[in-house]
Motif scaffolding. Structure first.
Motif, short mmCIF file in Angstrom:
data_model
loop_
_atom_site.label_atom_id
_atom_site.label_comp_id
_atom_site.label_asym_id
_atom_site.label_seq_id
_atom_site.Cartn_x
_atom_site.Cartn_y
_atom_site.Cartn_z
N THR A 154 3.29 -14.92 -1.66
CA THR A 154 2.45 -13.96 -0.95
C THR A 154 2.74 -14.07 0.53
O THR A 154 3.26 -15.09 1.01
CB THR A 154 0.96 -14.25 -1.20
N GLN A 155 2.40 -13.03 1.21
CA GLN A 155 2.66 -12.98 2.64
C GLN A 155 1.38 -12.53 3.33
O GLN A 155 0.78 -11.55 2.95
CB GLN A 155 3.79 -11.98 2.90
N SER A 156 1.00 -13.23 4.34
CA SER A 156 -0.20 -12.88 5.09
C SER A 156 0.17 -11.85 6.15
O SER A 156 1.14 -12.03 6.88
CB SER A 156 -0.79 -14.13 5.74
N LEU A 157 -0.59 -10.76 6.19
CA LEU A 157 -0.32 -9.70 7.15
C LEU A 157 -1.45 -9.60 8.16
O LEU A 157 -2.62 -9.80 7.82
CB LEU A 157 -0.22 -8.35 6.42
N PRO A 158 -1.11 -9.26 9.39
CA PRO A 158 -2.18 -9.02 10.37
C PRO A 158 -2.90 -7.72 10.03
O PRO A 158 -2.35 -6.87 9.32
CB PRO A 158 -1.42 -8.92 11.70
N PRO A 159 -4.12 -7.55 10.51
CA PRO A 159 -4.87 -6.33 10.19
C PRO A 159 -4.15 -5.04 10.61
O PRO A 159 -4.27 -4.03 9.95
CB PRO A 159 -6.18 -6.49 10.97
N SER A 160 -3.38 -5.07 11.68
CA SER A 160 -2.68 -3.85 12.10
C SER A 160 -1.63 -3.43 11.08
O SER A 160 -1.42 -2.23 10.84
CB SER A 160 -2.04 -4.06 13.47
N ALA A 161 -0.95 -4.39 10.45
CA ALA A 161 0.05 -4.06 9.43
C ALA A 161 -0.62 -3.51 8.18
O ALA A 161 -0.11 -2.58 7.55
CB ALA A 161 0.88 -5.29 9.09
N GLU A 164 -3.38 -1.84 8.13
CA GLU A 164 -3.81 -0.49 8.46
C GLU A 164 -2.64 0.48 8.43
O GLU A 164 -2.76 1.62 7.98
CB GLU A 164 -4.45 -0.49 9.85
N LYS A 165 -1.47 0.02 8.85
CA LYS A 165 -0.27 0.86 8.82
C LYS A 165 0.11 1.20 7.38
O LYS A 165 0.42 2.36 7.06
CB LYS A 165 0.89 0.14 9.51
N ILE A 166 0.05 0.23 6.49
CA ILE A 166 0.35 0.47 5.07
C ILE A 166 -0.64 1.45 4.48
O ILE A 166 -0.27 2.37 3.74
CB ILE A 166 0.36 -0.87 4.29
N LEU A 167 -1.92 1.29 4.79
CA LEU A 167 -2.95 2.20 4.29
C LEU A 167 -2.72 3.62 4.79
O LEU A 167 -2.84 4.58 4.02
CB LEU A 167 -4.33 1.70 4.70
N ASN A 168 -2.38 3.79 6.05
CA ASN A 168 -2.13 5.12 6.59
C ASN A 168 -0.91 5.78 5.95
O ASN A 168 -0.90 6.98 5.72
CB ASN A 168 -1.97 5.07 8.11
N GLU A 169 0.13 4.99 5.65
CA GLU A 169 1.31 5.54 4.97
C GLU A 169 0.95 6.00 3.56
O GLU A 169 1.45 7.01 3.08
CB GLU A 169 2.42 4.49 4.93
N GLN A 170 0.08 5.25 2.88
CA GLN A 170 -0.35 5.65 1.54
C GLN A 170 -1.18 6.92 1.60
O GLN A 170 -1.07 7.78 0.73
CB GLN A 170 -1.16 4.54 0.88
N ARG A 171 -2.01 7.06 2.62
CA ARG A 171 -2.85 8.25 2.74
C ARG A 171 -2.03 9.50 2.99
O ARG A 171 -2.39 10.59 2.56
CB ARG A 171 -3.86 8.06 3.88
N LEU A 172 -0.90 9.37 3.71
CA LEU A 172 -0.05 10.53 3.97
C LEU A 172 0.60 11.06 2.70
O LEU A 172 0.96 12.23 2.63
CB LEU A 172 1.04 10.16 4.98
N LYS A 173 0.74 10.22 1.69
CA LYS A 173 1.37 10.63 0.44
C LYS A 173 0.39 11.29 -0.52
O LYS A 173 0.80 11.82 -1.53
CB LYS A 173 2.02 9.42 -0.24
N ARG A 174 -0.90 11.25 -0.21
CA ARG A 174 -1.90 11.85 -1.09
C ARG A 174 -1.91 13.37 -0.93
O ARG A 174 -1.69 13.88 0.17
CB ARG A 174 -3.30 11.33 -0.73
#
Length: 178
Positions: free
Chosen positions: A40-47, A49-59
Motif C-alpha cells: 500500500t502507498q500512503s497518499l497526501p490529501p491533495s493526491a 482529491e486529485k484522484i477523486l476529481n479525475e473519477q468525477r470527470l469520467k461520470r
C-alpha cells in the motif's frame, strides 16, 4: 435443538476437532508461501482529491444527454432556471448600478435614454426582457399547480407545458407591444 445441527455445521466442527496438528500446519505453510504481497502507498490529501476529481470527470451527466431523448419536462425545468438566473442577474446589476450612481440611473434618465434609441433596438430589447419574464412567470404558475397536485400525470405535464409555451408567445407579444 442444537444450533450446529440447525445450521448444518456439525461435520465442519467434527472435522476441525479431529484434524491433526500437522495438517493444519501444512495448510498454514501453503497459504503463507503463496500469498500475494500487497503493498500500500500512503497518499497526501491533495493526491486523493486529485484522484477523486479525475473519477468525477469520467461520470456521465444526468440526465445523460447522449442516451435520453430531450423531453419537454426537463427542457422546461432547465429553461426556468436559466431565465430565473438571467432575470435576477439583470435586476441585481441595475440595483447595484443605481446605488453606485443614482443620478445616472434615475427613472427619468433611463426613459430618456430608451426614448432616444431607434425603434428596432427598443423592440429587440423589450423582446429580450419580455420573453424570459413571461416564460419564468407562467412556468412558475405551472410549478405551483404541481404543488397543488394538479396536472401531475404525464398527459397533464405535457399539456400544461405546451400551454406555458403558447401563453409565453402571446405574453411576449403583448408585453412588447405595450
Amino acid at each position: 435443538m442444537n444450533s450446529s445441527r440447525a445450521l448444518g455445521l456439525g461435520p465442519v466442527f467434527r472435522q476441525a476437532a479431529v484434524a491433526s496438528r500437522t495438517s493444519r500446519d501444512r495448510r498454514l505453510t501453503y497459504t503463507s508461501l503463496f500469498d500475494r504481497n500487497i503493498q500500500t502507498q500512503s497518499l497526501p490529501p491533495s493526491a486523493a482529491e486529485k484522484i477523486l476529481n479525475e473519477q468525477r470527470l469520467k461520470r456521465p451527466s444526468s440526465p445523460h444527454f447522449t442516451i435520453y431523448q430531450p423531453q419537454l419536462t426537463w427542457l422546461g425545468s432547465i429553461a426556468n432556471r436559466i431565465t430565473g438566473a438571467g432575470l435576477s442577474t439583470l435586476m441585481y446589476a441595475y440595483f447595484i448600478a443605481y446605488l453606485a450612481a443614482p443620478e445616472t440611473f434615475a427613472s427619468a434618465n433611463v426613459i430618456e435614454l430608451v426614448g432616444s434609441m431607434p425603434d428596432i433596438v427598443k423592440y429587440a430589447g423589450k423582446t429580450i426582457l419580455a420573453a424570459p419574464f413571461a416564460f419564468h412567470s407562467l412556468n412558475g404558475l405551472r410549478h405551483l399547480s404541481w404543488d397543488l397536485t394538479k396536472f401531475i400525470t404525464l398527459k397533464g405535464a405535457y399539456s400544461s407545458g405546451y400551454a406555458v409555451l403558447g401563453a409565453t408567445a402571446i405574453g411576449t407579444v403583448a408585453l412588447v407591444l405595450m
